[in-house]
Design a protein around this motif. Structure first.
Motif, mmCIF file in Angstrom:
data_model
loop_
_atom_site.group_PDB
_atom_site.id
_atom_site.type_symbol
_atom_site.label_atom_id
_atom_site.label_comp_id
_atom_site.label_asym_id
_atom_site.label_seq_id
_atom_site.Cartn_x
_atom_site.Cartn_y
_atom_site.Cartn_z
ATOM 1 N N UNK A 150 0.829 -1.215 0.000
ATOM 2 C CA UNK A 150 0.000 0.000 0.000
ATOM 3 C C UNK A 150 0.857 1.257 0.000
ATOM 4 N N UNK A 151 1.920 1.259 0.801
ATOM 5 C CA UNK A 151 2.803 2.423 0.832
ATOM 6 C C UNK A 151 3.582 2.546 -0.483
ATOM 7 N N UNK A 152 3.937 1.424 -1.069
ATOM 8 C CA UNK A 152 4.630 1.457 -2.358
ATOM 9 C C UNK A 152 3.722 2.017 -3.438
ATOM 10 N N UNK A 153 2.442 1.679 -3.379
ATOM 11 C CA UNK A 153 1.478 2.214 -4.342
ATOM 12 C C UNK A 153 1.380 3.729 -4.233
ATOM 13 N N UNK A 154 1.544 4.259 -3.038
ATOM 14 C CA UNK A 154 1.523 5.712 -2.875
ATOM 15 C C UNK A 154 2.716 6.356 -3.595
ATOM 16 N N UNK A 155 3.868 5.690 -3.578
ATOM 17 C CA UNK A 155 5.021 6.219 -4.311
ATOM 18 C C UNK A 155 4.724 6.278 -5.808
ATOM 19 N N UNK A 156 3.978 5.289 -6.293
ATOM 20 C CA UNK A 156 3.659 5.236 -7.720
ATOM 21 C C UNK A 156 2.794 6.406 -8.148
ATOM 22 N N UNK A 157 2.090 7.022 -7.225
ATOM 23 C CA UNK A 157 1.230 8.149 -7.567
ATOM 24 C C UNK A 157 2.023 9.338 -8.087
ATOM 25 N N UNK A 158 3.321 9.389 -7.780
ATOM 26 C CA UNK A 158 4.162 10.492 -8.256
ATOM 27 C C UNK A 158 4.685 10.258 -9.669
ATOM 28 N N UNK A 159 4.525 9.044 -10.192
ATOM 29 C CA UNK A 159 5.037 8.734 -11.530
ATOM 30 C C UNK A 159 3.916 9.002 -12.523
ATOM 31 N N UNK A 160 3.638 10.267 -12.710
ATOM 32 C CA UNK A 160 2.567 10.766 -13.568
ATOM 33 C C UNK A 160 3.069 12.025 -14.252
ATOM 34 N N UNK A 161 2.300 12.516 -15.201
ATOM 35 C CA UNK A 161 2.667 13.782 -15.833
ATOM 36 C C UNK A 161 2.755 14.892 -14.795
ATOM 37 N N UNK A 162 1.797 14.970 -13.886
ATOM 38 C CA UNK A 162 1.828 16.010 -12.858
ATOM 39 C C UNK A 162 2.984 15.773 -11.892
ATOM 40 N N UNK A 163 3.292 14.507 -11.616
ATOM 41 C CA UNK A 163 4.437 14.203 -10.766
ATOM 42 C C UNK A 163 5.743 14.644 -11.406
ATOM 43 N N UNK A 164 5.874 14.423 -12.716
ATOM 44 C CA UNK A 164 7.066 14.888 -13.426
ATOM 45 C C UNK A 164 7.155 16.412 -13.369
ATOM 46 N N UNK A 165 6.030 17.062 -13.579
ATOM 47 C CA UNK A 165 6.025 18.536 -13.509
ATOM 48 C C UNK A 165 6.508 19.008 -12.145
ATOM 49 N N UNK A 166 6.036 18.372 -11.101
ATOM 50 C CA UNK A 166 6.464 18.724 -9.744
ATOM 51 C C UNK A 166 7.962 18.527 -9.584
ATOM 52 N N UNK A 167 8.491 17.419 -10.110
ATOM 53 C CA UNK A 167 9.927 17.154 -9.996
ATOM 54 C C UNK A 167 10.748 18.226 -10.703
ATOM 55 N N UNK A 168 10.313 18.635 -11.881
ATOM 56 C CA UNK A 168 11.102 19.599 -12.643
ATOM 57 C C UNK A 168 10.965 21.029 -12.123
ATOM 58 N N UNK A 169 9.876 21.337 -11.468
ATOM 59 C CA UNK A 169 9.717 22.674 -10.889
ATOM 60 C C UNK A 169 10.219 22.738 -9.450
ATOM 61 N N UNK A 170 10.724 21.661 -8.940
ATOM 62 C CA UNK A 170 11.160 21.551 -7.557
ATOM 63 C C UNK A 170 12.072 22.708 -7.160
ATOM 64 N N UNK A 171 11.571 23.584 -6.286
ATOM 65 C CA UNK A 171 12.383 24.668 -5.760
ATOM 66 C C UNK A 171 12.460 25.893 -6.631
ATOM 67 N N UNK A 172 11.748 25.926 -7.735
ATOM 68 C CA UNK A 172 11.815 27.069 -8.653
ATOM 69 C C UNK A 172 10.437 27.690 -8.760
ATOM 70 N N UNK A 173 10.322 28.941 -8.348
ATOM 71 C CA UNK A 173 9.033 29.621 -8.344
ATOM 72 C C UNK A 173 9.152 30.966 -9.060
ATOM 73 N N UNK A 198 6.966 1.178 -14.293
ATOM 74 C CA UNK A 198 7.256 0.129 -13.320
ATOM 75 C C UNK A 198 8.725 0.138 -12.915
ATOM 76 N N UNK A 199 9.598 0.374 -13.886
ATOM 77 C CA UNK A 199 11.030 0.456 -13.583
ATOM 78 C C UNK A 199 11.312 1.633 -12.663
ATOM 79 N N UNK A 200 10.711 2.775 -12.969
ATOM 80 C CA UNK A 200 10.934 3.963 -12.142
ATOM 81 C C UNK A 200 10.486 3.721 -10.709
#
Length: 288
Positions: A150-173, A198-200
């Motif tokens: 269940x906790x691993x599935x929560x990590x998978x929620x970040x592997x999305x288009x919006x999750x990628x956007x969050x990663x690339x904007x990390x700390x930049x406003x 799945x690999x990610x």
């Protein structure tokens, strides 16, 4: 500016895309990329240095334009072996190493395997000090403490288009964030199929094992003391300013530059300033 060449090579049978520029006999800067990116993150840096250095930036298996073969070990050891094979195949016997994001741990595993190959390090938001992990790690710490499906599935929620956007904007406003092109998340997400997702997830979950390597990375730095330049965007939810300064515990002679309004992707937001410091540093420690 020098032309950047876009090549395909077979590395241990894996179709590997990489970017290359600079004279064939120039000192080498090897550029392993971070998550969720590819060699694309170095597209602007490479031509800015290629007058004096040879730049080599591969896409790791399962990333960018490289293949996603069955049977490859999609973990930090597997990527480090691949990076070593890539350096061999491209004739890079000794090189400066750019350490960013998960490429920092991959690069340091290569350094441990082949210490005589390392001429210098450039560290840019690459964390190896557990006591300096920022709040961005909180979901991972929750999983590490309770590694259930269940906790691993929560990590998978970040592997999305919006999750990628969050990663690339990390700390930049604000205006700094506006320097980061949406191409980064839209293009990389377009290349992320179900298998790559799945690999990610397994790589992200495997960060716990990688965390256990942190003392080994630190010990290698203390033993070998390579010339090191540290460039850091402290507005990084994963790697705040303390994560940069922590390197001075093991590399007291390292040069540290904090870009106070910078985040995780300085080559997008602070390229000119980064290039100025990199050229000065490499011009002193890594020349033919």
């Amino acid at each position: 500016m020098p032309n950047v060449l876009h090549r395909i090579a077979l590395i241990d049978g894996i179709e590997t895309f990489y970017r290359e520029a600079g004279p064939a006999d120039a000192p080498v800067l090897l550029l392993p990329h971070g998550y969720p990116c590819s060699s694309y993150e170095f597209r602007n840096l490479i031509p800015r240095l290629a007058d004096r250095w040879r730049l080599l930036a591969p896409d790791f298996p399962g990333c960018g334009y490289s293949g996603t073969p069955e049977g490859f070990a999609y973990d930090f050891d597997g990527y480090a072996r691949f990076l070593e094979q890539f350096a061999e195949a491209t004739g890079a016997q000794r090189f400066a190493l750019y350490l960013h994001d998960f490429g920092s741990q991959i690069g340091l595993r290569l350094a441990i395997r082949r210490p005589t190959r390392i001429a210098a390090l450039i560290v840019q938001n690459g964390d190896i000090y557990e006591d300096q992990l920022g709040p961005g790690y909180d979901p991972l710490k929750t999983y590490w403490a309770n590694p259930t499906p269940a906790e691993k599935a929560k990590l998978a929620e970040a592997i999305t288009l919006e999750g990628y956007r969050h990663e690339f904007l990390n700390g930049s406003e604000g205006n700094v964030g506006a320097r980061i092109p949406p191409d980064l998340w839209t293009l990389h997400w377009a290349l992320t199929d179900e298998r790559r997702r799945a690999i990610a997830l397994e790589v992200i979950a495997g960060l716990k094992e990688n965390r256990d390597w942190f003392p080994r990375y630190q010990a290698w730095l203390r033993e070998h003391r390579p010339p090191t330049l540290i460039l850091w965007g402290p507005n990084d939810s994963y790697m705040p300013a303390g994560a940069a300064r922590a390197y001075l515990r093991d590399l007291p002679d390292a040069e540290v530059h904090l870009f106070e309004d910078g985040g995780h992707w300085l080559l997008e937001t602070h390229l000119d300033q980064a290039v100025e410091r990199i050229r000065d540093f490499l011009g002193r420690v890594h020349t033919a």
